[in-house]
Design a protein around this motif. Structure first.
Motif, mmCIF file in Angstrom:
data_model
loop_
_atom_site.group_PDB
_atom_site.id
_atom_site.type_symbol
_atom_site.label_atom_id
_atom_site.label_comp_id
_atom_site.label_asym_id
_atom_site.label_seq_id
_atom_site.Cartn_x
_atom_site.Cartn_y
_atom_site.Cartn_z
ATOM 1 N N LEU A 198 3.334 7.762 2.402
ATOM 2 C CA LEU A 198 2.873 8.616 1.434
ATOM 3 C C LEU A 198 2.201 9.675 2.265
ATOM 4 N N LEU A 215 -2.988 3.633 -6.200
ATOM 5 C CA LEU A 215 -1.822 2.590 -5.827
ATOM 6 C C LEU A 215 -2.304 1.076 -6.080
ATOM 7 N N PRO A 269 6.294 0.216 7.345
ATOM 8 C CA PRO A 269 6.298 0.143 5.753
ATOM 9 C C PRO A 269 7.368 0.541 4.839
ATOM 10 N N ASP A 270 7.446 0.153 3.705
ATOM 11 C CA ASP A 270 8.578 0.613 2.930
ATOM 12 C C ASP A 270 8.516 2.314 2.661
ATOM 13 N N VAL A 271 7.369 2.583 2.334
ATOM 14 C CA VAL A 271 7.143 4.074 1.944
ATOM 15 C C VAL A 271 5.933 4.587 2.535
ATOM 16 N N VAL A 292 -1.144 -1.154 0.438
ATOM 17 C CA VAL A 292 -1.278 -0.327 1.227
ATOM 18 C C VAL A 292 -1.823 -0.933 2.662
ATOM 19 N N VAL A 347 6.319 6.240 -6.099
ATOM 20 C CA VAL A 347 6.417 5.395 -4.852
ATOM 21 C C VAL A 347 7.708 4.106 -5.180
ATOM 22 N N ALA A 386 10.837 3.689 -3.068
ATOM 23 C CA ALA A 386 11.159 2.554 -2.468
ATOM 24 C C ALA A 386 12.394 1.557 -2.630
ATOM 25 N N ARG A 442 5.248 -2.181 0.491
ATOM 26 C CA ARG A 442 4.296 -1.796 1.527
ATOM 27 C C ARG A 442 4.336 -0.280 1.824
ATOM 28 N N VAL A 443 2.931 0.265 1.611
ATOM 29 C CA VAL A 443 2.963 1.595 1.865
ATOM 30 C C VAL A 443 1.667 1.929 2.914
ATOM 31 N N ILE A 450 2.375 -3.418 -5.036
ATOM 32 C CA ILE A 450 2.201 -2.259 -4.032
ATOM 33 C C ILE A 450 0.938 -2.658 -3.132
ATOM 34 N N ILE A 486 -0.527 5.292 4.069
ATOM 35 C CA ILE A 486 -0.985 6.440 3.395
ATOM 36 C C ILE A 486 -1.509 7.547 4.619
#
Length: 219
Positions: free
Chosen positions: A51, A21, A47-49, A28, A114, A118, A3-4, A26, A6
């Motif tokens: 960006l 992505l 989120p996991d990441v 968003v 990513v 992660a 889970r990202v 992945i 942005i």
């Protein structure tokens, strides 16, 4: 599923990143237009990441990374920027970011970054490690306590030197003529023994502690 979040102040850039992505593993989950919004959405979505672009209004990406990492240590932050200035690299890694990549990075490399972050590893774009080394070249040595190197085996010290030199796990495996799985195991054990969360933090600690002098790392 990774889970990202942005964070970039340009809607067109956010749309482009979302497209880049677009992978099955992945998702968003949210988009932020400034650093403060990124912090709020990180709290809401976990989120996991994240960006995050460096230059954003109200709070820049590096300041946002510091807040997010302090409040949500399980969330990884990958800094994204058009600039590769030394102070950005150093500030980002010191703030707790797990990586630093440039906006001209190949889409496949961004996806890999990513995924790498992660998974708990650090991601330094090509050239960033050299710039980090250059930054420490003008800083006083021994700014931090020495690394507890007595915890490492001789092989692990060798691997540590290659990590600091910027080699990825597959490159370490090729250099030492070992399997990729063995290289990953060595790196994982080093991170645990050195009390560092990922290789990005490990590189910073290695230079700050004086374990490696600028220009002495294996290349």
């Amino acid at each position: 599923m990774i889970r990202v979040l942005i964070a970039d102040d340009q809607a067109l850039v956010r749309a482009g990143l979302r497209t880049m992505l677009g992978e099955p593993d992945i998702e968003v989950v949210a988009e932020a237009a400034d650093g403060r919004e990124a912090v709020r959405l990180a709290r809401d979505h976990r989120p996991d990441v994240v960006l995050a672009d460096v230059q954003m209004p109200r709070m820049d990406g590096i300041e946002a990374a510091a807040v997010i990492m302090a409040e949500l240590p399980e969330v990884k932050v990958l800094i994204l920027t058009t600039y590769d200035r030394d102070e950005y690299v150093y500030r980002a890694l010191k703030a707790g970011a797990s990586g630093f990549v440039l906006k001209d990075i190949d889409p496949a490399e961004l996806v890999r970054g990513v995924r790498t972050v992660a998974e708990g590893d650090g991601m330094l774009a090509p050239g960033v490690t050299r710039r980090l080394i250059a930054e420490f070249a003008v800083r006083p040595a021994a700014l931090a306590p020495p690394l507890p190197l007595d915890r490492l085996t001789e092989r692990e010290r060798e691997v540590l030197g290659l990590v600091v030199a910027g080699l990825a796990n597959d490159e370490i495996a090729a250099r030492l003529v070992i399997s990729l799985a063995t290289a990953k195991t060595h790196v994982s054990r080093i991170l645990s023994k050195m009390d560092t969360r990922d290789r990005a933090q490990l590189v910073v600690r290695a230079y700050e502690s004086g374990f490696v002098r600028p220009g002495s790392a294996t290349s």
